[in-house]
Design a protein around this motif. Sequence first.
Motif, PDB file in Angstrom:
ATOM      1  N   GLU A  89      12.686 -36.886 -13.085  1.00 41.74           N
ATOM      2  CA  GLU A  89      12.115 -36.998 -11.755  1.00 41.74           C
ATOM      3  C   GLU A  89      12.540 -38.293 -11.074  1.00 41.74           C
ATOM      4  O   GLU A  89      12.864 -38.311  -9.878  1.00 41.74           O
ATOM      5  N   GLY A  90      12.571 -39.393 -11.823  1.00 43.42           N
ATOM      6  CA  GLY A  90      13.009 -40.661 -11.254  1.00 43.42           C
ATOM      7  C   GLY A  90      14.453 -40.615 -10.782  1.00 43.42           C
ATOM      8  O   GLY A  90      14.798 -41.183  -9.731  1.00 43.42           O
ATOM      9  N   LEU A  91      15.297 -39.919 -11.525  1.00 42.47           N
ATOM     10  CA  LEU A  91      16.705 -39.817 -11.136  1.00 42.47           C
ATOM     11  C   LEU A  91      16.868 -38.956  -9.883  1.00 42.47           C
ATOM     12  O   LEU A  91      17.703 -39.250  -9.020  1.00 42.47           O
ATOM     13  N   GLY A 132       3.052 -39.610  -4.929  1.00 37.57           N
ATOM     14  CA  GLY A 132       3.102 -39.271  -6.344  1.00 37.57           C
ATOM     15  C   GLY A 132       4.113 -38.193  -6.683  1.00 37.57           C
ATOM     16  O   GLY A 132       4.675 -38.177  -7.772  1.00 37.57           O
ATOM     17  N   GLY A 133       4.378 -37.285  -5.742  1.00 36.85           N
ATOM     18  CA  GLY A 133       5.297 -36.204  -6.030  1.00 36.85           C
ATOM     19  C   GLY A 133       4.629 -35.103  -6.852  1.00 36.85           C
ATOM     20  O   GLY A 133       3.527 -35.264  -7.370  1.00 36.85           O
ATOM     21  N   TRP A 134       5.313 -33.979  -6.992  1.00 38.71           N
ATOM     22  CA  TRP A 134       4.680 -32.817  -7.617  1.00 38.71           C
ATOM     23  C   TRP A 134       4.507 -32.963  -9.121  1.00 38.71           C
ATOM     24  O   TRP A 134       3.538 -32.459  -9.678  1.00 38.71           O
ATOM     25  N   LEU A 135       5.424 -33.663  -9.801  1.00 43.14           N
ATOM     26  CA  LEU A 135       5.328 -33.741 -11.258  1.00 43.14           C
ATOM     27  C   LEU A 135       4.056 -34.465 -11.678  1.00 43.14           C
ATOM     28  O   LEU A 135       3.387 -34.063 -12.640  1.00 43.14           O
ATOM     29  N   TRP A 376      11.741 -30.648   0.504  1.00 47.04           N
ATOM     30  CA  TRP A 376      12.352 -31.353  -0.630  1.00 47.04           C
ATOM     31  C   TRP A 376      11.826 -32.785  -0.728  1.00 47.04           C
ATOM     32  O   TRP A 376      11.494 -33.259  -1.812  1.00 47.04           O
ATOM     33  N   LEU A 377      11.720 -33.448   0.399  1.00 46.60           N
ATOM     34  CA  LEU A 377      11.252 -34.837   0.383  1.00 46.60           C
ATOM     35  C   LEU A 377       9.757 -34.928   0.135  1.00 46.60           C
ATOM     36  O   LEU A 377       9.261 -35.994  -0.233  1.00 46.60           O
ATOM     37  N   ALA A 378       9.023 -33.835   0.325  1.00 46.31           N
ATOM     38  CA  ALA A 378       7.622 -33.822  -0.092  1.00 46.31           C
ATOM     39  C   ALA A 378       7.530 -33.716  -1.608  1.00 46.31           C
ATOM     40  O   ALA A 378       6.617 -34.287  -2.226  1.00 46.31           O
ATOM     41  N   ARG A 379       8.470 -33.002  -2.213  1.00 45.71           N
ATOM     42  CA  ARG A 379       8.501 -32.888  -3.677  1.00 45.71           C
ATOM     43  C   ARG A 379       8.962 -34.195  -4.307  1.00 45.71           C
ATOM     44  O   ARG A 379       8.469 -34.595  -5.359  1.00 45.71           O
ATOM     45  N   TYR A 380       9.928 -34.850  -3.656  1.00 44.94           N
ATOM     46  CA  TYR A 380      10.514 -36.076  -4.198  1.00 44.94           C
ATOM     47  C   TYR A 380      10.516 -37.154  -3.117  1.00 44.94           C
ATOM     48  O   TYR A 380      11.545 -37.440  -2.498  1.00 44.94           O
TER      49      TYR A 380
END
Length: 383
Positions: A89-91, A132-135, A376-380
Amino acid sequence: MTTLAGAGAGEAAGSLLWSRAEQQDFRSRVRGCLLGGAIGDALGAGIEFHSLEQIRAAHGPEGVRDYVPAYGRRGAVTDDTQMTLFTVEGLIRAHTRRGTGVWQPAADVHRAHLRWATTQHSWGPDERDPDGGWLAREEWLYARRAPGNACLSGLADDRMGTLQSPKNPESKGCGTVMRSAPFGLLAGWEPQHVFQLAAECAAQTHGHPSGMLAAAAFAVIVHGIVRGEALEASVGRTLALLAVQPGHEETSRALQGALDAVRQGLPTPERVQSLGEGWVAEEALAMGLYCALVAEDVRHGLLLAVNHGGDSDSTGSVCGNLLGAVHGETALPAGWLAELEGRATVLELADDFALELTQGTTLHGPDSPAGASAAWLARYPRS
């Protein structure tokens, strides 16, 4: 930032033009690497602290042949898989920021690892955190699965360890290796830059040279596989890259020991144990690598990797990452996939990683027909 010998500073990511066939092959290898590592982790989770004699007494002379219950279920994963997922996720989040003028992949991975650390002391996700992102909202990840002390202490505050000033400078536990396969999936990067980034991110929790260099070596071995090299050839190239690094001797000896063991006769648990116990980084790497090198198939290699009296989940994870990257996800045993904890999350993250690496510019770059994808930017999130 200290730069390792042979690794350039500045932007590390190369560019690739992907055909459809190449994208499909890459996605299969990413899925295989992450799912294979999780399966190996889960196979070893229930016997991690057992001696070989205890394993044989409880499960028969051949040891475990399938998942055994751990953490209240079959197919449970440990901190190895948890941290690997947050590394991925960080990458991804680092790559979404490439076009913004802010390119700090080590810092993005560090923030992802801090999100993992939160899962180790919080009851559940904070829905109020917009970044925080989805993960970090996956509730099943909020579980302690025997995390390493150096990982916990290295991430106990916001200061990021660096090569020049690492966290836990005397520690070389396997907590660096077991989370570092994702760096090797950066197929468009040059090997020396994969090596550099993996070492930088290992320094965030483990500062001993062998802890950092074993993580970097593992990443480069995976990288060679993903780019089409045979496993043994990738190890040879990694040894050459290691040889110019200060303090490489322990890691180089461990890798060479794995290669030598392949030629010493039929693989046995005792031969695996001759390479160490796996609690420290270079031993976990050597043991997992040896099992991948001698594997008749994925099942054989993974069972060999966990049936020993050491850190079975970490050596299983390393072996699974390697075999999954070599063969792709369709080679993984279906029965083990069916019971694997968090399989849907692993697949979702793997596919997102492959999508970002192969089509990221169409999601948030100048080639995007409608600008950056808000979904996409909401996920990451970039912040």
